[in-house]
Design a protein around this motif. Structure first.
Motif, mmCIF file in Angstrom:
data_model
loop_
_atom_site.group_PDB
_atom_site.id
_atom_site.type_symbol
_atom_site.label_atom_id
_atom_site.label_comp_id
_atom_site.label_asym_id
_atom_site.label_seq_id
_atom_site.Cartn_x
_atom_site.Cartn_y
_atom_site.Cartn_z
ATOM 1 N N HIS A 356 0.860 -1.257 -0.185
ATOM 2 C CA HIS A 356 0.080 -0.042 0.106
ATOM 3 C C HIS A 356 0.812 1.302 -0.063
ATOM 4 C CE1 HIS A 356 -2.861 -3.034 0.839
ATOM 5 N NE2 HIS A 356 -2.544 -3.136 2.082
ATOM 6 N N GLN A 357 1.988 1.118 -0.371
ATOM 7 C CA GLN A 357 3.017 2.196 -0.633
ATOM 8 C C GLN A 357 3.072 2.862 -2.084
ATOM 9 O OE1 GLN A 357 6.796 2.191 1.453
ATOM 10 N NE2 GLN A 357 5.602 1.103 3.439
ATOM 11 N N HIS A 358 2.690 1.935 -3.086
ATOM 12 C CA HIS A 358 3.296 2.226 -4.415
ATOM 13 C C HIS A 358 1.909 2.156 -5.239
ATOM 14 C CE1 HIS A 358 7.448 2.283 -3.124
ATOM 15 N NE2 HIS A 358 7.084 1.191 -2.413
ATOM 16 N N SER A 359 1.948 1.053 -6.208
ATOM 17 C CA SER A 359 0.885 0.938 -7.058
ATOM 18 C C SER A 359 0.058 -0.397 -6.875
ATOM 19 C CB SER A 359 1.309 1.169 -8.639
ATOM 20 O OG SER A 359 2.194 0.009 -8.654
ATOM 21 N N ASP A 360 -1.080 -0.197 -7.480
ATOM 22 C CA ASP A 360 -2.100 -1.701 -7.338
ATOM 23 C C ASP A 360 -1.072 -2.671 -7.908
ATOM 24 O OD1 ASP A 360 -4.087 -0.115 -6.129
ATOM 25 O OD2 ASP A 360 -5.142 0.103 -8.055
ATOM 26 N N MET A 361 -0.402 -2.433 -9.314
ATOM 27 C CA MET A 361 0.461 -3.447 -9.683
ATOM 28 C C MET A 361 1.526 -3.951 -8.856
ATOM 29 S SD MET A 361 2.640 -3.574 -12.857
ATOM 30 C CE MET A 361 3.913 -2.305 -12.410
ATOM 31 N N VAL A 362 2.144 -3.191 -8.001
ATOM 32 C CA VAL A 362 3.135 -3.548 -7.034
ATOM 33 C C VAL A 362 2.610 -4.397 -5.900
ATOM 34 C CG1 VAL A 362 4.904 -2.849 -5.434
ATOM 35 C CG2 VAL A 362 4.773 -1.602 -7.488
ATOM 36 N N ASP A 363 1.462 -3.828 -5.285
ATOM 37 C CA ASP A 363 0.759 -4.637 -4.242
ATOM 38 C C ASP A 363 0.230 -6.004 -4.717
ATOM 39 O OD1 ASP A 363 1.114 -2.741 -2.514
ATOM 40 O OD2 ASP A 363 -1.262 -1.801 -2.770
ATOM 41 N N GLU A 364 -0.086 -5.904 -6.000
ATOM 42 C CA GLU A 364 -0.600 -7.353 -6.407
ATOM 43 C C GLU A 364 0.602 -8.219 -6.371
ATOM 44 O OE1 GLU A 364 -1.391 -10.610 -8.855
ATOM 45 O OE2 GLU A 364 -0.238 -8.850 -9.818
ATOM 46 N N HIS A 365 1.946 -8.017 -6.818
ATOM 47 C CA HIS A 365 2.865 -8.775 -6.627
ATOM 48 C C HIS A 365 3.409 -9.043 -5.247
ATOM 49 C CE1 HIS A 365 2.434 -7.797 -10.962
ATOM 50 N NE2 HIS A 365 3.497 -8.833 -11.248
ATOM 51 N N ILE A 366 3.366 -8.042 -4.511
ATOM 52 C CA ILE A 366 3.595 -8.617 -3.263
ATOM 53 C C ILE A 366 2.866 -9.247 -2.534
ATOM 54 C CG2 ILE A 366 3.896 -7.535 -0.900
ATOM 55 C CD1 ILE A 366 4.790 -4.882 -2.171
ATOM 56 N N GLN A 367 1.473 -9.091 -2.702
ATOM 57 C CA GLN A 367 0.617 -10.265 -2.110
ATOM 58 C C GLN A 367 0.922 -11.603 -2.794
ATOM 59 O OE1 GLN A 367 -1.409 -9.586 0.093
ATOM 60 N NE2 GLN A 367 -2.274 -7.822 0.107
ATOM 61 N N TRP A 368 1.132 -11.809 -4.126
ATOM 62 C CA TRP A 368 1.553 -13.061 -4.605
ATOM 63 C C TRP A 368 2.782 -13.657 -4.096
ATOM 64 C CZ3 TRP A 368 5.821 -14.907 -6.957
ATOM 65 C CH2 TRP A 368 6.005 -16.220 -7.391
ATOM 66 N N ALA A 369 3.801 -12.618 -3.857
ATOM 67 C CA ALA A 369 4.930 -13.272 -3.068
ATOM 68 C C ALA A 369 4.685 -13.743 -1.804
ATOM 69 C CB ALA A 369 6.019 -11.970 -3.035
#
Length: 373
Positions: A356-369
């Motif tokens: 929740h610090q950057h973009s929805d795209m980054v968040d989606e990949h963090i959640q996957w990780a």
């Protein structure tokens, strides 16, 4: 055939020899000359585009007609000078023929960040363009005015086709140019000219029955000999692809955060790969320890640090969001492979801190990780 301005046809061979010497002095390893006939290559390009194998590289479609005829770029063009510049760095890791094994070993260390070899130093586009321009300017001083256009791979020129046609090497099954004396670890640059220099003959191909590059590709992007589906290629996914990376490819990316060298590392011809010329020694040295950084070290960079440290680097072009996207995937892969509880805690904590610090795209990949735990 018209005579070149300020020079007779009888002197063209002398100009050719002069070009060889000056190219070497400027850090190029070889220079070859071809005419403009591309044969069936433009149709092959159109077929490849029609199949959608270029992914989201829309510029390939927009510039397809320019790629098919260099005269669309330089109307008076008669020849293409193709030049090769080696880029392996002058570091101890590349002091002997074991460098490929060392690079493969990094891929087996999940917490190590792997950046493609060509991108660890300065942006090659600038280096090549400057040296090509210098060569053209010196030639103009020698013979007088002539028309030319300097091109690197960002220009719409079918550089591998011209290099192959001129005998600089042959197209390998991974679609890259191969050279018997230098493998494939080099950059190509071109100068379109209106001088009718004598052309060089093509060389024979030397891949034979070898399929090492096809077999090693993590995502099977080399779908057939001499056919690459960019949509599956890790280099494309980590550099050119602007959106979320398809989940099917994420585990296969391992710890590769920018580009992929696997098909080149496994190629037998790269036992002959050469380090950069002395004039480019500093240009292609790794910057900011990109050859020996951990994923967590690079994940900790702020956007300001990313921009500052990648100033003058090809990596800067992907932007901070894709940089984080790529590292998040690598962290997820490291998390899945880690059996050390303390290390797993460190990875999860680092990932959660950026949610929740950057973009929805980054968040989606963090959640996957995080889901890989």
């Amino acid at each position: 055939m018209r005579e070149a301005p300020g020079i007779s046809k009888e002197d063209l061979e002398s100009v050719r020899r002069w070009l060889n010497g000056r190219a070497q002095a400027l850090g190029f390893s070889d220079l070859k000359v071809s005419d403009l006939d591309l044969g069936q290559a433009p149709q092959h390009l159109r077929d490849w585009l029609a199949e959608g194998r270029h992914g989201q590289m829309d510029y390939m479609t927009r510039h397809a007609s320019l790629r098919s005829d260099p005269r669309a770029i330089l109307p008076k063009a008669l020849r293409v000078l193709t030049l090769r510049m080696n880029y392996l760095p002058h570091t101890p890791d590349f002091a002997d023929e074991t460098w490929r094994k060392k690079e493969f070993k990094k891929l087996e260390e999940p917490h190590q960040a792997v950046v493609s070899l060509y991108a660890r130093g300065r942006d090659y586009h600038k280096i090549l363009r400057n040296q090509l321009q210098q060569l053209a300017s010196e030639l103009k001083a020698q013979i007088g005015p002539f028309d030319y256009r300097v091109c690197v791979d960002s220009a719409p020129v079918m550089e591998v086709e011209f290099a192959q046609k001129a005998g600089l090497g042959w197209r390998g099954k991974h679609t890259l140019l191969l050279n018997r004396e230098a493998g494939s670890m080099f950059f190509l640059g071109e100068i379109l000219i209106d001088l009718p220099l004598p052309v060089d003959p093509p060389t024979s191909e030397h891949c034979g029955a070898c399929t090492a590059c096809m077999d090693v590709c993590p995502t099977q992007a080399i779908v057939a000999p001499y056919q690459l589906d960019a949509r599956r290629c890790i280099s494309y996914l980590t550099i050119e692809h602007p959106d979320a990376i398809p989940e099917e490819f994420r585990p296969l990316m391992g710890n590769r955060i920018y580009g992929c060298d696997d098909c080149q590392l496994t190629c037998p011809w790269n036992k002959f790969a050469q380090v950069a010329a002395d004039v480019q020694r500093e240009d292609f040295m790794p910057r900011h320890q990109l050859d020996h950084s951990s994923l967590l070290q690079l994940w900790a960079w702020t956007e300001a640090e990313f921009l500052a440290r990648h100033s003058g680097s090809a990596i800067r072009r992907i932007g901070y969001q894709r940089w984080l996207r790529n590292i998040a995937i690598a962290l997820g892969n490291a998390l899945r492979q880690s059996s050390d509880s303390k290390q797993r805690d460190l990875l999860q904590q680092a990932l959660r801190q950026r949610l929740h610090q950057h973009s929805d795209m980054v968040d989606e990949h963090i959640q996957w990780a995080l889901a890989q735990a």
